[in-house]
Motif scaffolding. Structure first.
Motif, PDB file in Angstrom:
ATOM      1  N   ARG A   1      16.811 -12.636  -4.017  1.00  0.00           N
ATOM      2  CA  ARG A   1      17.786 -13.378  -3.339  1.00  0.00           C
ATOM      3  C   ARG A   1      17.282 -14.982  -2.438  1.00  0.00           C
ATOM      4  N   VAL A   2      15.551 -15.596  -3.410  1.00  0.00           N
ATOM      5  CA  VAL A   2      15.525 -16.746  -2.380  1.00  0.00           C
ATOM      6  C   VAL A   2      15.573 -18.289  -3.229  1.00  0.00           C
ATOM      7  N   GLU A   3      16.102 -18.701  -1.753  1.00  0.00           N
ATOM      8  CA  GLU A   3      16.942 -19.854  -2.612  1.00  0.00           C
ATOM      9  C   GLU A   3      16.372 -21.028  -3.220  1.00  0.00           C
ATOM     10  N   GLY A   4      16.308 -22.033  -4.229  1.00  0.00           N
ATOM     11  CA  GLY A   4      15.632 -22.475  -5.503  1.00  0.00           C
ATOM     12  C   GLY A   4      15.519 -22.230  -6.646  1.00  0.00           C
ATOM     13  N   SER A   5      14.251 -22.967  -6.747  1.00  0.00           N
ATOM     14  CA  SER A   5      14.122 -22.033  -8.446  1.00  0.00           C
ATOM     15  C   SER A   5      13.138 -21.586  -9.042  1.00  0.00           C
ATOM     16  N   GLY A   6      12.986 -20.881  -8.172  1.00  0.00           N
ATOM     17  CA  GLY A   6      11.308 -20.293  -8.437  1.00  0.00           C
ATOM     18  C   GLY A   6      10.812 -19.063  -7.686  1.00  0.00           C
ATOM     19  N   VAL A   7      10.080 -18.178  -8.100  1.00  0.00           N
ATOM     20  CA  VAL A   7       9.086 -17.842  -6.819  1.00  0.00           C
ATOM     21  C   VAL A   7       7.813 -17.674  -7.817  1.00  0.00           C
ATOM     22  N   LEU A   8       6.960 -18.151  -7.630  1.00  0.00           N
ATOM     23  CA  LEU A   8       5.444 -17.741  -8.078  1.00  0.00           C
ATOM     24  C   LEU A   8       4.839 -16.792  -7.509  1.00  0.00           C
ATOM     25  N   GLN A   9       4.367 -15.711  -8.290  1.00  0.00           N
ATOM     26  CA  GLN A   9       3.345 -14.750  -7.168  1.00  0.00           C
ATOM     27  C   GLN A   9       1.882 -15.222  -7.539  1.00  0.00           C
ATOM     28  N   ILE A  10       0.657 -14.614  -6.685  1.00  0.00           N
ATOM     29  CA  ILE A  10      -0.542 -15.228  -7.417  1.00  0.00           C
ATOM     30  C   ILE A  10      -1.151 -14.021  -6.528  1.00  0.00           C
ATOM     31  N   PRO A  11      -1.993 -13.796  -7.235  1.00  0.00           N
ATOM     32  CA  PRO A  11      -3.505 -12.221  -6.528  1.00  0.00           C
ATOM     33  C   PRO A  11      -3.718 -13.371  -5.622  1.00  0.00           C
ATOM     34  N   THR A  12      -4.727 -13.054  -4.389  1.00  0.00           N
ATOM     35  CA  THR A  12      -5.607 -13.637  -3.959  1.00  0.00           C
ATOM     36  C   THR A  12      -6.620 -13.102  -3.031  1.00  0.00           C
ATOM     37  N   ALA A  13      -6.523 -11.410  -3.129  1.00  0.00           N
ATOM     38  CA  ALA A  13      -7.944 -10.759  -2.643  1.00  0.00           C
ATOM     39  C   ALA A  13      -7.402  -9.616  -3.313  1.00  0.00           C
ATOM     40  N   GLY A  14      -8.118  -8.924  -3.001  1.00  0.00           N
ATOM     41  CA  GLY A  14      -8.580  -7.208  -3.499  1.00  0.00           C
ATOM     42  C   GLY A  14      -9.147  -6.193  -2.034  1.00  0.00           C
ATOM     43  N   GLY A  15      -8.889  -5.273  -2.448  1.00  0.00           N
ATOM     44  CA  GLY A  15      -8.924  -4.199  -1.550  1.00  0.00           C
ATOM     45  C   GLY A  15      -8.539  -2.562  -1.517  1.00  0.00           C
ATOM     46  N   SER A  16      -8.844  -1.713  -0.906  1.00  0.00           N
ATOM     47  CA  SER A  16      -9.040  -0.098  -1.036  1.00  0.00           C
ATOM     48  C   SER A  16      -7.831  -0.293   0.177  1.00  0.00           C
ATOM     49  N   VAL A  17      -7.197   1.233  -0.154  1.00  0.00           N
ATOM     50  CA  VAL A  17      -7.012   1.724   0.986  1.00  0.00           C
ATOM     51  C   VAL A  17      -7.394   3.462   1.396  1.00  0.00           C
ATOM     52  N   ALA A  18      -7.256   3.449   2.842  1.00  0.00           N
ATOM     53  CA  ALA A  18      -8.785   4.496   3.510  1.00  0.00           C
ATOM     54  C   ALA A  18      -7.537   5.333   3.667  1.00  0.00           C
ATOM     55  N   ILE A  19      -8.205   7.186   3.811  1.00  0.00           N
ATOM     56  CA  ILE A  19      -6.726   7.551   4.802  1.00  0.00           C
ATOM     57  C   ILE A  19      -7.680   8.309   6.304  1.00  0.00           C
ATOM     58  N   ALA A  20      -6.982   8.055   7.508  1.00  0.00           N
ATOM     59  CA  ALA A  20      -7.631   8.019   8.182  1.00  0.00           C
ATOM     60  C   ALA A  20      -7.748  10.287   8.614  1.00  0.00           C
ATOM     61  N   TYR A  21      -8.480  11.202   8.899  1.00  0.00           N
ATOM     62  CA  TYR A  21      -8.059  12.116   9.713  1.00  0.00           C
ATOM     63  C   TYR A  21      -8.512  12.312  10.331  1.00  0.00           C
ATOM     64  N   ASN A  22      -8.378  13.229  11.369  1.00  0.00           N
ATOM     65  CA  ASN A  22      -8.529  13.974  12.606  1.00  0.00           C
ATOM     66  C   ASN A  22      -8.234  15.681  12.870  1.00  0.00           C
ATOM     67  N   ILE A  23      -9.220  16.122  12.482  1.00  0.00           N
ATOM     68  CA  ILE A  23      -9.371  17.387  12.709  1.00  0.00           C
ATOM     69  C   ILE A  23     -10.680  18.323  13.942  1.00  0.00           C
ATOM     70  N   PRO A  24     -10.270  18.859  14.870  1.00  0.00           N
ATOM     71  CA  PRO A  24     -10.973  19.357  15.785  1.00  0.00           C
ATOM     72  C   PRO A  24     -12.570  20.344  14.745  1.00  0.00           C
ATOM     73  N   GLY A  25     -13.108  20.343  15.559  1.00  0.00           N
ATOM     74  CA  GLY A  25     -14.280  20.620  14.774  1.00  0.00           C
ATOM     75  C   GLY A  25     -14.320  20.730  13.771  1.00  0.00           C
ATOM     76  N   VAL A  26     -14.245  19.103  12.564  1.00  0.00           N
ATOM     77  CA  VAL A  26     -14.728  18.460  11.162  1.00  0.00           C
ATOM     78  C   VAL A  26     -15.272  17.318  11.283  1.00  0.00           C
TER      79      VAL A  26
END
Length: 204
Positions: A103-128
């Motif tokens: 869907r991108v107009e033009g002659s091409g798209v370049l994708q370049i990795p630039t950083a790394g990171g992690s995904v964490a899950i938050a939880y909220n449990i009364p008493g824990v």
């Protein structure tokens, strides 16, 4: 984290920018005529790497004199603006799909990795709150498919002996907008759980 950039006059500079920011090298050179001109690049996308990008772009400006404006609006927003041609580059936690690239107009798209990171899950449990909850690779997908619905489920309790888990419902909260973080997380769960892959799948 990836920069997506299309070819063309302005976008070629954005590609060079993305390449330079990966290594933060000082070897990037700009012709004297280009240095005398005011050059500004505009980008938008993922919020996660925004603080790092600000450092990248500050160093890039010092080296080249090129100003980079970056809007932290989320991966989905960055891809939309990049596709619409309103920015020179877009940043996303997930690679653009073949359909998005088409869907991108033009002659091409370049994708370049630039950083790394992690995904964490938050939880909220009364008493824990003061205890570190352990959730296995089997438990994570089961929570997000709705197969595990209560905190005292035996599968959660098995990995958390000694923790007084309440007989309370798990209320899953996720982002409603298009998010590269959601894509990363759902991709990880789909990779370890056929049930999650079939029921939910990978999505922003």
């Amino acid at each position: 984290m990836n920069f997506s950039t299309a070819s063309g006059l302005g976008r070629a500079v954005a590609l060079t920018l993305a390449t330079a920011t990966v290594s933060l090298t000082a070897s990037f050179t700009v012709a004297p005529a280009a240095k005398s001109q005011s050059v500004t690049l505009n980008g938008a996308g993922a919020s996660f790497p925004a603080p790092l990008y600000n450092r990248y772009f500050d160093e890039f400006r010092k080296e080249t004199g090129i100003q980079v404006n970056y809007q932290s609006i989320g991966s989905g927003g960055g891809i939309r603006q990049f596709t619409a041609g309103t920015v020179d580059f877009g940043a996303s936690d997930d690679f653009m799909s073949a359909a998005e690239i088409a869907r991108v107009e033009g002659s091409g798209v370049l994708q370049i990795p630039t950083a790394g990171g992690s995904v964490a899950i938050a939880y909220n449990i009364p008493g824990v709150a003061d205890r570190q909850l352990r959730l296995s690779r089997a438990v994570f997908p089961a929570i997000f498919t709705g197969e595990i619905t209560r905190w005292n489920d035996p599968r959660i309790a098995a990995g958390n002996r000694g923790v007084n888990l309440p007989d309370a419902p798990i209320r899953v909260v996720v982002r409603a907008d298009s998010s590269g973080t959601s894509a990363i997380f759902s991709s990880a769960l789909a990779a370890v759980s056929p049930s999650f892959k079939g029921r939910v799948g990978v999505s922003k």
